[in-house]
Write a protein that holds these residues in place. Structure first.
Motif, PDB file in Angstrom:
ATOM      1  N   ARG A  55      58.355 -22.083  19.611  1.00 17.32           N
ATOM      2  CA  ARG A  55      59.564 -21.655  18.898  1.00 17.32           C
ATOM      3  C   ARG A  55      60.628 -21.186  19.887  1.00 17.32           C
ATOM      4  O   ARG A  55      61.819 -21.460  19.713  1.00 17.32           O
ATOM      5  N   GLN A  56      60.211 -20.460  20.919  1.00 14.70           N
ATOM      6  CA  GLN A  56      61.159 -19.990  21.932  1.00 14.70           C
ATOM      7  C   GLN A  56      61.761 -21.168  22.693  1.00 14.70           C
ATOM      8  O   GLN A  56      62.962 -21.201  22.961  1.00 14.70           O
ATOM      9  N   VAL A  57      60.908 -22.147  23.058  1.00 17.63           N
ATOM     10  CA  VAL A  57      61.391 -23.329  23.776  1.00 17.63           C
ATOM     11  C   VAL A  57      62.365 -24.105  22.893  1.00 17.63           C
ATOM     12  O   VAL A  57      63.428 -24.547  23.349  1.00 17.63           O
ATOM     13  N   LEU A  58      62.020 -24.259  21.624  1.00 18.06           N
ATOM     14  CA  LEU A  58      62.900 -24.974  20.692  1.00 18.06           C
ATOM     15  C   LEU A  58      64.247 -24.257  20.568  1.00 18.06           C
ATOM     16  O   LEU A  58      65.299 -24.894  20.591  1.00 18.06           O
ATOM     17  N   ALA A  59      64.237 -22.939  20.473  1.00 14.76           N
ATOM     18  CA  ALA A  59      65.482 -22.169  20.359  1.00 14.76           C
ATOM     19  C   ALA A  59      66.328 -22.351  21.612  1.00 14.76           C
ATOM     20  O   ALA A  59      67.557 -22.521  21.531  1.00 14.76           O
ATOM     21  N   ALA A  60      65.689 -22.335  22.800  1.00 21.08           N
ATOM     22  CA  ALA A  60      66.418 -22.532  24.055  1.00 21.08           C
ATOM     23  C   ALA A  60      67.021 -23.936  24.102  1.00 21.08           C
ATOM     24  O   ALA A  60      68.169 -24.120  24.530  1.00 21.08           O
ATOM     25  N   LYS A  61      66.268 -24.936  23.657  1.00 23.91           N
ATOM     26  CA  LYS A  61      66.757 -26.326  23.658  1.00 23.91           C
ATOM     27  C   LYS A  61      67.941 -26.472  22.693  1.00 23.91           C
ATOM     28  O   LYS A  61      68.912 -27.152  23.000  1.00 23.91           O
ATOM     29  N   GLU A  62      67.850 -25.837  21.507  1.00 25.51           N
ATOM     30  CA  GLU A  62      68.946 -25.904  20.545  1.00 25.51           C
ATOM     31  C   GLU A  62      70.201 -25.239  21.106  1.00 25.51           C
ATOM     32  O   GLU A  62      71.312 -25.725  20.905  1.00 25.51           O
ATOM     33  N   LYS A  63      70.038 -24.121  21.834  1.00 22.57           N
ATOM     34  CA  LYS A  63      71.174 -23.436  22.448  1.00 22.57           C
ATOM     35  C   LYS A  63      71.809 -24.335  23.506  1.00 22.57           C
ATOM     36  O   LYS A  63      73.034 -24.461  23.577  1.00 22.57           O
ATOM     37  N   HIS A  64      70.974 -24.987  24.311  1.00 20.77           N
ATOM     38  CA  HIS A  64      71.463 -25.890  25.360  1.00 20.77           C
ATOM     39  C   HIS A  64      72.202 -27.082  24.725  1.00 20.77           C
ATOM     40  O   HIS A  64      73.268 -27.496  25.202  1.00 20.77           O
ATOM     41  N   LEU A  65      71.671 -27.588  23.651  1.00 23.47           N
ATOM     42  CA  LEU A  65      72.305 -28.695  22.920  1.00 23.47           C
ATOM     43  C   LEU A  65      73.687 -28.277  22.429  1.00 23.47           C
ATOM     44  O   LEU A  65      74.662 -29.027  22.558  1.00 23.47           O
ATOM     45  N   ALA A  66      73.791 -27.078  21.855  1.00 28.81           N
ATOM     46  CA  ALA A  66      75.070 -26.578  21.351  1.00 28.81           C
ATOM     47  C   ALA A  66      76.083 -26.430  22.477  1.00 28.81           C
ATOM     48  O   ALA A  66      77.266 -26.747  22.309  1.00 28.81           O
ATOM     49  N   GLU A  67      75.627 -25.967  23.646  1.00 30.05           N
ATOM     50  CA  GLU A  67      76.522 -25.819  24.797  1.00 30.05           C
ATOM     51  C   GLU A  67      77.053 -27.178  25.261  1.00 30.05           C
ATOM     52  O   GLU A  67      78.247 -27.316  25.554  1.00 30.05           O
ATOM     53  N   ILE A  68      76.191 -28.167  25.312  1.00 35.02           N
ATOM     54  CA  ILE A  68      76.603 -29.509  25.741  1.00 35.02           C
ATOM     55  C   ILE A  68      77.612 -30.089  24.737  1.00 35.02           C
ATOM     56  O   ILE A  68      78.638 -30.660  25.128  1.00 35.02           O
ATOM     57  N   LYS A  69      77.335 -29.925  23.457  1.00 36.73           N
ATOM     58  CA  LYS A  69      78.254 -30.427  22.438  1.00 36.73           C
ATOM     59  C   LYS A  69      79.609 -29.735  22.552  1.00 36.73           C
ATOM     60  O   LYS A  69      80.653 -30.370  22.403  1.00 36.73           O
ATOM     61  N   HIS A  70      79.580 -28.423  22.821  1.00 41.56           N
ATOM     62  CA  HIS A  70      80.827 -27.679  22.970  1.00 41.56           C
ATOM     63  C   HIS A  70      81.623 -28.209  24.154  1.00 41.56           C
ATOM     64  O   HIS A  70      82.840 -28.376  24.062  1.00 41.56           O
ATOM     65  N   LYS A  71      80.954 -28.462  25.272  1.00 38.52           N
ATOM     66  CA  LYS A  71      81.632 -28.992  26.462  1.00 38.52           C
ATOM     67  C   LYS A  71      82.206 -30.383  26.209  1.00 38.52           C
ATOM     68  O   LYS A  71      83.260 -30.738  26.731  1.00 38.52           O
ATOM     69  N   LEU A  72      81.519 -31.178  25.403  1.00 38.52           N
ATOM     70  CA  LEU A  72      81.996 -32.532  25.081  1.00 38.52           C
ATOM     71  C   LEU A  72      83.063 -32.529  23.980  1.00 38.52           C
ATOM     72  O   LEU A  72      83.677 -33.564  23.713  1.00 38.52           O
ATOM     73  N   GLY A  73      83.280 -31.388  23.362  1.00 36.15           N
ATOM     74  CA  GLY A  73      84.280 -31.296  22.306  1.00 36.15           C
ATOM     75  C   GLY A  73      83.790 -31.797  20.961  1.00 36.15           C
ATOM     76  O   GLY A  73      84.584 -32.109  20.088  1.00 36.15           O
ATOM     77  N   VAL A  74      82.493 -31.900  20.823  1.00 41.70           N
ATOM     78  CA  VAL A  74      81.930 -32.331  19.549  1.00 41.70           C
ATOM     79  C   VAL A  74      81.841 -31.101  18.645  1.00 41.70           C
ATOM     80  O   VAL A  74      81.099 -30.176  18.929  1.00 41.70           O
ATOM     81  N   SER A  75      82.642 -31.138  17.578  1.00 44.00           N
ATOM     82  CA  SER A  75      82.631 -29.997  16.663  1.00 44.00           C
ATOM     83  C   SER A  75      81.731 -30.291  15.466  1.00 44.00           C
ATOM     84  O   SER A  75      81.280 -31.412  15.273  1.00 44.00           O
ATOM     85  N   MET A  76      81.541 -29.276  14.683  1.00 42.06           N
ATOM     86  CA  MET A  76      80.721 -29.420  13.485  1.00 42.06           C
ATOM     87  C   MET A  76      81.368 -30.438  12.537  1.00 42.06           C
ATOM     88  O   MET A  76      80.685 -31.241  11.921  1.00 42.06           O
ATOM     89  N   MET A  77      82.715 -30.409  12.471  1.00 42.81           N
ATOM     90  CA  MET A  77      83.423 -31.339  11.592  1.00 42.81           C
ATOM     91  C   MET A  77      83.232 -32.778  12.070  1.00 42.81           C
ATOM     92  O   MET A  77      83.019 -33.681  11.252  1.00 42.81           O
ATOM     93  N   ASN A  78      83.300 -32.999  13.375  1.00 47.76           N
ATOM     94  CA  ASN A  78      83.079 -34.350  13.913  1.00 47.76           C
ATOM     95  C   ASN A  78      81.671 -34.841  13.587  1.00 47.76           C
ATOM     96  O   ASN A  78      81.474 -36.006  13.238  1.00 47.76           O
TER      97      ASN A  78
END
Length: 192
Positions: A55-78
């Motif tokens: 669960r901790q590893v999954l949470a860390a991976k989800e956080k990393h995924l969100a950071e990458i999406k933010h850097k790429l400009g992928v928003s929730m609406m997109n």
């Protein structure tokens, strides 16, 4: 020979449990030794720890995924737009959607043809009706009324035209007579 009888629905026979049902009724705590209990407890604790770690590893991976999406400009609406587009494409390519679309298209074509047929039948009926004695009598009465209105209004052209001309001139004559009626009181006021 033995007389074998079919079981009757009203016969009362004890239900026989299957082996699986018997296995669920057994209390395993009495069969397992203390050593095996200890091993199972250790294995249970290990599995619970692994689940927490995953669960901790999954949470860390989800956080990393969100950071990458933010850097790429992928928003929730997109993401929602992309998911919707993908889903809509999947729906359109599904065979049920295609069959429904074809059925509705055919129904639309048939409805258009039916409406066209109804329109032509109604047009034909009106054409046939125009040739009836009742309609000709009505047409003559309208022409006579128009002629008398023209005479009252003082129109100079007394020729009888087609039915459409008669209706047009009747409307024109009615408009003139209402205008004449509205100008009379003004003329009287000017005279006084």
């Amino acid at each position: 020979m033995e007389n074998k009888r079919q079981p009757d629905l009203l016969d009362t026979q004890p239900l026989q449990e299957t082996e699986e049902e018997l296995a669920t009724d057994i209390d395993f705590t009495e069969i397992i030794s203390e050593e095996e209990k200890e091993e199972l407890k250790n294995e249970l604790a290990k599995l619970e720890d692994e689940i927490v770690t995953l669960r901790q590893v999954l949470a860390a991976k989800e956080k990393h995924l969100a950071e990458i999406k933010h850097k790429l400009g992928v928003s929730m609406m997109n993401e929602l737009k992309q998911n919707f587009s993908r889903s809509w494409h999947d729906v359109q390519t599904h065979s049920a959607y295609k069959k429904t679309q074809e059925t509705l298209s055919q129904a639309g074509i048939k409805a258009t043809a039916a409406i066209t047929n109804v329109g032509s039948v109604i047009g034909k009926k009106f054409g046939d009706m125009r040739n009836t004695p009742t309609f000709k009598s009505f047409e003559e009465r309208v022409e006579n009324t128009v002629t008398s209105l023209k005479a009252k209004v003082g129109a100079t052209n007394q020729t009888q035209g087609s039915f459409e001309e008669v209706l047009s001139s009747t409307a024109h004559a009615s408009a003139q007579s209402s205008l004449a009626g509205s100008h009379l009181p003004e003329a009287e006021e000017e005279l006084q």
